[in-house]
Design an enzyme around this catalytic site. Sequence first.
Site, PDB file in Angstrom:
ATOM      1  N   GLU A  53      -4.975   9.490  -8.303  1.00  0.00           N
ATOM      2  CA  GLU A  53      -6.178   9.166  -7.524  1.00  0.00           C
ATOM      3  C   GLU A  53      -7.467   9.569  -8.237  1.00  0.00           C
ATOM      4  O   GLU A  53      -8.490   8.904  -8.094  1.00  0.00           O
ATOM      5  CB  GLU A  53      -6.119   9.834  -6.147  1.00  0.00           C
ATOM      6  CG  GLU A  53      -5.086   9.258  -5.206  1.00  0.00           C
ATOM      7  CD  GLU A  53      -3.737   9.941  -5.280  1.00  0.00           C
ATOM      8  OE1 GLU A  53      -2.869   9.671  -4.435  1.00  0.00           O
ATOM      9  OE2 GLU A  53      -3.546  10.778  -6.215  1.00  0.00           O
ATOM     10  N   PHE A  58       1.801  16.752   8.570  1.00  0.00           N
ATOM     11  CA  PHE A  58       2.173  16.442   7.197  1.00  0.00           C
ATOM     12  C   PHE A  58       1.044  15.657   6.517  1.00  0.00           C
ATOM     13  O   PHE A  58       0.582  14.656   7.018  1.00  0.00           O
ATOM     14  CB  PHE A  58       3.472  15.622   7.170  1.00  0.00           C
ATOM     15  CG  PHE A  58       3.900  15.225   5.788  1.00  0.00           C
ATOM     16  CD1 PHE A  58       4.312  16.181   4.869  1.00  0.00           C
ATOM     17  CD2 PHE A  58       3.879  13.888   5.394  1.00  0.00           C
ATOM     18  CE1 PHE A  58       4.710  15.815   3.594  1.00  0.00           C
ATOM     19  CE2 PHE A  58       4.282  13.515   4.129  1.00  0.00           C
ATOM     20  CZ  PHE A  58       4.698  14.482   3.220  1.00  0.00           C
ATOM     21  N   GLN A  59       0.592  16.164   5.384  1.00  0.00           N
ATOM     22  CA  GLN A  59      -0.486  15.579   4.583  1.00  0.00           C
ATOM     23  C   GLN A  59      -1.798  15.426   5.372  1.00  0.00           C
ATOM     24  O   GLN A  59      -2.567  14.495   5.146  1.00  0.00           O
ATOM     25  CB  GLN A  59      -0.047  14.235   3.984  1.00  0.00           C
ATOM     26  CG  GLN A  59       1.070  14.386   2.947  1.00  0.00           C
ATOM     27  CD  GLN A  59       1.338  13.123   2.160  1.00  0.00           C
ATOM     28  OE1 GLN A  59       1.120  12.005   2.634  1.00  0.00           O
ATOM     29  NE2 GLN A  59       1.832  13.290   0.936  1.00  0.00           N
ATOM     30  N   LYS A  79      -4.945   6.893  11.042  1.00  0.00           N
ATOM     31  CA  LYS A  79      -3.956   5.825  10.890  1.00  0.00           C
ATOM     32  C   LYS A  79      -3.875   4.949  12.133  1.00  0.00           C
ATOM     33  O   LYS A  79      -3.702   3.720  12.032  1.00  0.00           O
ATOM     34  CB  LYS A  79      -2.581   6.423  10.565  1.00  0.00           C
ATOM     35  CG  LYS A  79      -1.540   5.344  10.267  1.00  0.00           C
ATOM     36  CD  LYS A  79      -0.217   5.929   9.790  1.00  0.00           C
ATOM     37  CE  LYS A  79       0.759   4.801   9.451  1.00  0.00           C
ATOM     38  NZ  LYS A  79       2.053   5.338   8.940  1.00  0.00           N
ATOM     39  N   MET A 107     -16.284  22.774 -27.470  1.00  0.00           N
ATOM     40  CA  MET A 107     -17.587  23.292 -27.059  1.00  0.00           C
ATOM     41  C   MET A 107     -17.501  24.777 -26.683  1.00  0.00           C
ATOM     42  O   MET A 107     -18.374  25.567 -27.040  1.00  0.00           O
ATOM     43  CB  MET A 107     -18.145  22.480 -25.888  1.00  0.00           C
ATOM     44  CG  MET A 107     -19.586  22.801 -25.560  1.00  0.00           C
ATOM     45  SD  MET A 107     -20.725  22.463 -26.918  1.00  0.00           S
ATOM     46  CE  MET A 107     -21.013  20.706 -26.684  1.00  0.00           C
TER      47      MET A 107
END
Length: 552
Positions: free
Chosen positions: A51, A113-114, A163, A466
């Site tokens: 993602e 969940f999630q 959802k 760097m």
Amino acid sequence: MKLTGSQIVMEVLLEQGVDTVFGYPGGTALNVYDSLYDYSKKITHYITAHEQGAAHAADGYARSTGKTGVVFSTSGPGATNLVTGIATAYMDSVPLIAITCNVSDNMIGRDSFQEVSITGVTLPITKHNYFVNRIDDLADALRNAFRIANEGRKGPVLVDITKDVTAMKYDFEPRTPLPLSPNPKFNEKDIEEIADIINISKRPVVYFGGGVVSSGAQDELLELLNKADIPATYTMMAAGVIDYENPKNLGLIGMHGTVAANKTVDEADLVIALGTRFSDRVALNPNRFAHKAAIIQVDIDASEINKNVNINYSVIGDVREVLKALLPHVKATKHTEWIDQVTAYQKTVRVDMPGAKLRPKEIIDTICDNTDKETIYCTDAGQHQMWAAQYVKHHNMHRFITSGGLGTMGFGYGAAIGAQIANPDKRVIHITGDGSFHMNMNEACTAVTYNLPIITVIFDNRVLGMVYQWQTVFYNKHYSQTILNRKTDYAKVAEGFGLKGYDCSTLEEFEAAFKEALTINGPVWINCHIDKEERVLPMIPNGGTIDNMIVD
């Protein structure tokens, strides 16, 4: 007409002119992806390896086109994986819409969940965000998201949809995109006042940033420079606004800016700051920055006025609109003595290790000399980023894509994918370092899947360049966790992903590999072995001034 929430998402995207989205599906996003299947002839979805890569791709798509990037994700880890990409867009004022799906409303707050409150997580790094748990709010939230992302100072907006809302049906009425709120109105007397200041100035310089790109003010800026005979310097976000061959171009300003740019600002009697925020990488010592000059600041965001540096004159407004109003009041003049003085500041700085077989500047010169002016360059963050900002022969806006404000390692490959998808007729070069590239090299599978002819050039010094440079100069060579010595064989890894890889230790090998890469219809990696002691120079330490500049 009655549509499900997920269908409403698709219809609003079409209203906004969106035909390309990036993302990754998951459980709570299933309804949205099911509708996307039915809309696939109108909206093309590109799935990435991660993602974060999708967020960076949407960002690169936006930066290279001026359009709004769109990214989808599922809830929980899918949504949190977008955070770095959203923050990157926020820091660089990029219009981005992140559409996430959460658990159903009756499961919110139960550690389902999630389940993550992604609106809470992203509140500090978005212009605005919406939590939509009522279907009658959905269309308006999405429409307002696009409006907010694009009006005033641009930036990302997140819309989180439960959802159950994506499955509900609701009466949908198509609408045209909402009008953007008008830009701040400025006072004509203020315009006349700053014009008078410009007209009497003997040693003026323009310092400009990404606001010039966002407002499309390139032509107006060039007209000001030519009419009033003013040299100019810029931030990384504005590379390409002025052609690198333009004699008014002093180059990059700030910590790794040119001697000429930093010295000119230090000696100027007037600094005209356009669409830029005096970041700590430019005004390293705010109390001494342009200490001999009056400062005019033009910015669309009022919060930037006097935030980092004390300003003498300010105009809050769109840079292009302000310049259009200003130009008739600016007198045509010549600053011959000042231009001669500025030209004398141009100084050759040693940029490469003596005796090295493959040098950063030579690599970039080879790339530029074998590609055209429309080539798009995407970078990650680190030494390679600064070398690219310094040495790429910049010609046009929207052609140098890099993470300036956040300095995101791992940004480049995703951004290059988005830029290449948005610009299939242009060459995209991804310049990276071995440290940055290891973070998101998994996006190679995305480039291969969609046969994107991105050429990735890896500056491989086997250290975190760097940070290693800072440890050398300021930390008594205490190389704590910066010497990587990874054994990655990029050519073999490339083959495993299904693309062509090269390994180069000399300039001749790189020239041959790059010319061959230009003929390949698909992604290519070219690994370049460079010396770990190569430095990004010049360099002004944090808190320092031109007097502290390290040039060798």
